[in-house]
Design a protein around this motif. Sequence first.
Motif, mmCIF file in Angstrom:
data_model
loop_
_atom_site.group_PDB
_atom_site.id
_atom_site.type_symbol
_atom_site.label_atom_id
_atom_site.label_comp_id
_atom_site.label_asym_id
_atom_site.label_seq_id
_atom_site.Cartn_x
_atom_site.Cartn_y
_atom_site.Cartn_z
ATOM 1 N N UNK A 69 39.065 38.945 47.209
ATOM 2 C CA UNK A 69 39.255 37.735 47.996
ATOM 3 C C UNK A 69 37.982 37.313 48.717
ATOM 4 N N UNK A 70 37.267 38.256 49.302
ATOM 5 C CA UNK A 70 36.048 37.903 50.034
ATOM 6 C C UNK A 70 35.011 37.265 49.119
ATOM 7 N N UNK A 71 34.954 37.708 47.874
ATOM 8 C CA UNK A 71 33.993 37.126 46.937
ATOM 9 C C UNK A 71 34.378 35.683 46.608
ATOM 10 N N UNK A 72 35.644 35.443 46.373
ATOM 11 C CA UNK A 72 36.101 34.076 46.114
ATOM 12 C C UNK A 72 35.805 33.173 47.301
ATOM 13 N N UNK A 73 36.055 33.693 48.493
ATOM 14 C CA UNK A 73 35.795 32.931 49.713
ATOM 15 C C UNK A 73 34.301 32.627 49.844
ATOM 16 N N UNK A 74 33.440 33.582 49.533
ATOM 17 C CA UNK A 74 31.998 33.369 49.622
ATOM 18 C C UNK A 74 31.550 32.291 48.654
ATOM 19 N N UNK A 75 32.078 32.294 47.438
ATOM 20 C CA UNK A 75 31.711 31.269 46.467
ATOM 21 C C UNK A 75 32.147 29.886 46.936
ATOM 22 N N UNK A 76 33.324 29.799 47.545
ATOM 23 C CA UNK A 76 33.780 28.523 48.101
ATOM 24 C C UNK A 76 32.889 28.085 49.259
#
Length: 130
Positions: A69-76
């Motif tokens: 989840x943190x990686x997806x959030x960082x990309x966003x």
Amino acid sequence: LKCDRNSTLWKSYEAFIRYSYLPAIERIGEIIDEHGHLMEPVPAARMKEIFKTEGNGYGIKWSHAPRMWFYSHMLAYVDSWKELLSKWDDGSYEEIRPSIDFPVGLLRFNIEMQQIVAKVEQNLIGTSQL
């Protein structure tokens, strides 16, 4: 927010965002895209221990949230800065930062994943990179 877009302060801020901050977070995004699959997911129970919450702060419990989840959030977050700079380029300066928050738990999440991998390395080859 109203400010003088011709001021030294604004020009300094905009230059920092364009030429230092955005390139740095874009590189983080590239690393996530290229190598994020190599990281070991953190179990939901451990996420509860680390963050002392049942969920990620966005209404999703750790037991249901994607492990990365943190990686997806960082990309966003990276994309939100690109969107904001596009607005600035079009002359719209109503916002000085994007609407998506920086994923502050990302560093702790990465450290935890590295520790998981280090334990596996230690068991397999007798040493680890941590």
